[in-house]
Design a protein around this motif. Structure first.
Motif, PDB file in Angstrom:
ATOM      1  N   GLY A 130       0.820  -1.211   0.000  1.00 10.32           N
ATOM      2  CA  GLY A 130       0.000   0.000   0.000  1.00 10.32           C
ATOM      3  C   GLY A 130       0.851   1.257   0.000  1.00 10.32           C
ATOM      4  O   GLY A 130       0.513   2.253  -0.656  1.00 10.32           O
ATOM      5  N   LEU A 131       1.962   1.225   0.719  1.00 15.89           N
ATOM      6  CA  LEU A 131       2.875   2.365   0.746  1.00 15.89           C
ATOM      7  C   LEU A 131       3.552   2.541  -0.613  1.00 15.89           C
ATOM      8  O   LEU A 131       3.657   3.656  -1.125  1.00 15.89           O
ATOM      9  CB  LEU A 131       3.936   2.180   1.833  1.00 15.89           C
ATOM     10  CG  LEU A 131       3.430   2.146   3.272  1.00 15.89           C
ATOM     11  CD1 LEU A 131       4.575   1.856   4.227  1.00 15.89           C
ATOM     12  CD2 LEU A 131       2.756   3.452   3.635  1.00 15.89           C
ATOM     13  N   GLU A 132       3.987   1.431  -1.203  1.00 16.42           N
ATOM     14  CA  GLU A 132       4.614   1.513  -2.529  1.00 16.42           C
ATOM     15  C   GLU A 132       3.658   2.138  -3.544  1.00 16.42           C
ATOM     16  O   GLU A 132       4.057   2.982  -4.351  1.00 16.42           O
ATOM     17  CB  GLU A 132       5.027   0.119  -3.018  1.00 16.42           C
ATOM     18  CG  GLU A 132       6.320  -0.390  -2.452  1.00 16.42           C
ATOM     19  CD  GLU A 132       6.684  -1.738  -3.053  1.00 16.42           C
ATOM     20  OE1 GLU A 132       6.486  -1.934  -4.272  1.00 16.42           O
ATOM     21  OE2 GLU A 132       7.152  -2.597  -2.287  1.00 16.42           O
ATOM     22  N   PRO A 154       8.019   5.558 -11.961  1.00 23.66           N
ATOM     23  CA  PRO A 154       7.409   5.675 -10.628  1.00 23.66           C
ATOM     24  C   PRO A 154       7.380   4.396  -9.800  1.00 23.66           C
ATOM     25  O   PRO A 154       7.710   4.426  -8.611  1.00 23.66           O
ATOM     26  CB  PRO A 154       5.991   6.164 -10.931  1.00 23.66           C
ATOM     27  CG  PRO A 154       6.098   6.833 -12.253  1.00 23.66           C
ATOM     28  CD  PRO A 154       7.145   6.081 -13.005  1.00 23.66           C
ATOM     29  N   GLU A 155       7.004   3.273 -10.406  1.00 21.42           N
ATOM     30  CA  GLU A 155       6.907   2.030  -9.638  1.00 21.42           C
ATOM     31  C   GLU A 155       8.277   1.579  -9.142  1.00 21.42           C
ATOM     32  O   GLU A 155       8.423   1.105  -8.012  1.00 21.42           O
ATOM     33  CB  GLU A 155       6.263   0.909 -10.475  1.00 21.42           C
ATOM     34  CG  GLU A 155       4.795   1.107 -10.767  1.00 21.42           C
ATOM     35  CD  GLU A 155       4.547   2.097 -11.906  1.00 21.42           C
ATOM     36  OE1 GLU A 155       5.513   2.458 -12.609  1.00 21.42           O
ATOM     37  OE2 GLU A 155       3.389   2.523 -12.067  1.00 21.42           O
ATOM     38  N   PHE A 156       9.293   1.740  -9.994  1.00 25.14           N
ATOM     39  CA  PHE A 156      10.641   1.347  -9.624  1.00 25.14           C
ATOM     40  C   PHE A 156      11.187   2.272  -8.536  1.00 25.14           C
ATOM     41  O   PHE A 156      11.809   1.830  -7.571  1.00 25.14           O
ATOM     42  CB  PHE A 156      11.545   1.378 -10.862  1.00 25.14           C
ATOM     43  CG  PHE A 156      12.920   0.820 -10.623  1.00 25.14           C
ATOM     44  CD1 PHE A 156      13.093  -0.490 -10.202  1.00 25.14           C
ATOM     45  CD2 PHE A 156      14.041   1.611 -10.828  1.00 25.14           C
ATOM     46  CE1 PHE A 156      14.362  -1.006  -9.979  1.00 25.14           C
ATOM     47  CE2 PHE A 156      15.315   1.108 -10.604  1.00 25.14           C
ATOM     48  CZ  PHE A 156      15.480  -0.208 -10.175  1.00 25.14           C
ATOM     49  N   LEU A 157      10.928   3.589  -8.677  1.00 23.43           N
ATOM     50  CA  LEU A 157      11.353   4.542  -7.654  1.00 23.43           C
ATOM     51  C   LEU A 157      10.710   4.213  -6.310  1.00 23.43           C
ATOM     52  O   LEU A 157      11.358   4.255  -5.266  1.00 23.43           O
ATOM     53  CB  LEU A 157      10.978   5.970  -8.058  1.00 23.43           C
ATOM     54  CG  LEU A 157      11.835   6.638  -9.128  1.00 23.43           C
ATOM     55  CD1 LEU A 157      11.261   7.991  -9.484  1.00 23.43           C
ATOM     56  CD2 LEU A 157      13.276   6.769  -8.658  1.00 23.43           C
ATOM     57  N   ALA A 158       9.403   3.907  -6.337  1.00 26.18           N
ATOM     58  CA  ALA A 158       8.693   3.593  -5.102  1.00 26.18           C
ATOM     59  C   ALA A 158       9.265   2.348  -4.442  1.00 26.18           C
ATOM     60  O   ALA A 158       9.446   2.298  -3.220  1.00 26.18           O
ATOM     61  CB  ALA A 158       7.205   3.421  -5.380  1.00 26.18           C
ATOM     62  N   LEU A 159       9.562   1.328  -5.248  1.00 25.70           N
ATOM     63  CA  LEU A 159      10.144   0.097  -4.725  1.00 25.70           C
ATOM     64  C   LEU A 159      11.491   0.387  -4.058  1.00 25.70           C
ATOM     65  O   LEU A 159      11.761  -0.068  -2.936  1.00 25.70           O
ATOM     66  CB  LEU A 159      10.320  -0.926  -5.851  1.00 25.70           C
ATOM     67  CG  LEU A 159      11.008  -2.238  -5.479  1.00 25.70           C
ATOM     68  CD1 LEU A 159      10.208  -2.997  -4.430  1.00 25.70           C
ATOM     69  CD2 LEU A 159      11.211  -3.094  -6.722  1.00 25.70           C
ATOM     70  N   MET A 160      12.344   1.169  -4.727  1.00 27.50           N
ATOM     71  CA  MET A 160      13.660   1.499  -4.164  1.00 27.50           C
ATOM     72  C   MET A 160      13.517   2.358  -2.908  1.00 27.50           C
ATOM     73  O   MET A 160      14.218   2.157  -1.919  1.00 27.50           O
ATOM     74  CB  MET A 160      14.510   2.227  -5.205  1.00 27.50           C
ATOM     75  CG  MET A 160      14.989   1.344  -6.327  1.00 27.50           C
ATOM     76  SD  MET A 160      16.280   2.129  -7.334  1.00 27.50           S
ATOM     77  CE  MET A 160      15.465   3.615  -7.878  1.00 27.50           C
ATOM     78  N   VAL A 162      10.848   2.760  -0.740  1.00 25.56           N
ATOM     79  CA  VAL A 162      10.281   2.033   0.397  1.00 25.56           C
ATOM     80  C   VAL A 162      11.256   0.960   0.879  1.00 25.56           C
ATOM     81  O   VAL A 162      11.447   0.778   2.086  1.00 25.56           O
ATOM     82  CB  VAL A 162       8.911   1.420   0.026  1.00 25.56           C
ATOM     83  CG1 VAL A 162       8.410   0.493   1.130  1.00 25.56           C
ATOM     84  CG2 VAL A 162       7.887   2.524  -0.234  1.00 25.56           C
ATOM     85  N   GLY A 163      11.907   0.269  -0.057  1.00 29.03           N
ATOM     86  CA  GLY A 163      12.876  -0.756   0.329  1.00 29.03           C
ATOM     87  C   GLY A 163      14.052  -0.184   1.101  1.00 29.03           C
ATOM     88  O   GLY A 163      14.506  -0.771   2.095  1.00 29.03           O
ATOM     89  N   THR A 164      14.547   0.975   0.679  1.00 35.13           N
ATOM     90  CA  THR A 164      15.663   1.618   1.371  1.00 35.13           C
ATOM     91  C   THR A 164      15.257   2.042   2.777  1.00 35.13           C
ATOM     92  O   THR A 164      15.996   1.821   3.746  1.00 35.13           O
ATOM     93  CB  THR A 164      16.153   2.853   0.579  1.00 35.13           C
ATOM     94  OG1 THR A 164      16.567   2.436  -0.719  1.00 35.13           O
ATOM     95  CG2 THR A 164      17.311   3.536   1.282  1.00 35.13           C
TER      96      THR A 164
END
Length: 196
Positions: A130-132, A154-160, A162-164
């Motif tokens: 949900g955050l991603e 956007p999806e890749f940025l969000a993954l990086m 939130v993951g970071t």
């Protein structure tokens, strides 16, 4: 304390706040009915009278706090074009990954029987997806407005992103006082904005 039989206004929130304070201060092991009601300044039986048992209370408490985090994140895309990009990201990230939110995650890890109950109470998947999704929508909106690198995915940025953040918190390197500043630096590197 109120006289017997007289309802206490805002009792649920009072108990939730007490549980949150205990959880952040002492960890999941400190959460029992007596400690929570004592912290809240309530009669000892009030938690069971209103929630039935401790697990039902903790489920309602965790769902309430996680719902707030998800609602905060869901509002982020609506802030595109307003204020400073890194400040918008930092505010939402600190809400999602600050000490209170991570304490809730710790509670659900320590009491895994609560996880499906909380998920049912929320009606959504209570995890990082949900955050991603919220961060991806925000990155897409800001890219459209030209406020971040136009070729951003956007999806890749969000993954990086939130993951970071999750890694910083999980490894104990988030630094309670400076999480917001770290988020701004991460955002600057990831999305190509200038820090104010």
């Amino acid at each position: 304390m109120s006289p017997r039989g007289v309802p206490v206004v805002g009792l649920h929130e009072r108990l939730f706040t007490a549980a949150e304070q205990l959880l952040v201060r002492k960890g999941p092991g400190a959460l029992d009915s007596r400690s929570i009601t004592s912290e809240a300044g309530c009669a000892k039986g009030v938690l069971h009278n209103h929630f039935g048992n401790l697990d039902a209370f903790l489920t309602a408490f965790a769902a309430d706090r996680l719902r707030h985090v998800l609602d905060t994140a869901a509002r982020l895309p609506g802030r595109a074009g307003e204020g400073d990009v890194t400040e918008n990201l930092a505010t939402t990230a600190v809400e999602a990954f600050g000490s209170s939110s991570m304490a809730i995650v710790g509670l659900l890890t320590a009491r895994p029987q609560l996880q499906p109950l909380v998920q049912d109470a929320l009606g959504v998947c209570a995890n990082l997806q949900g955050l991603e999704t919220a961060f991806a929508a925000y990155f897409a909106a800001e890219a459209e407005l030209g406020r971040i690198t136009p070729h951003a995915e956007p999806e890749f940025l969000a993954l990086m992103f939130v993951g970071t953040l999750h890694h910083l918190v999980a490894s104990g390197r988030s630094g309670v006082g400076d999480l917001g500043e770290r988020v701004k630096k991460i955002a600057t590197v990831l999305v190509g904005v200038d820090q104010a």
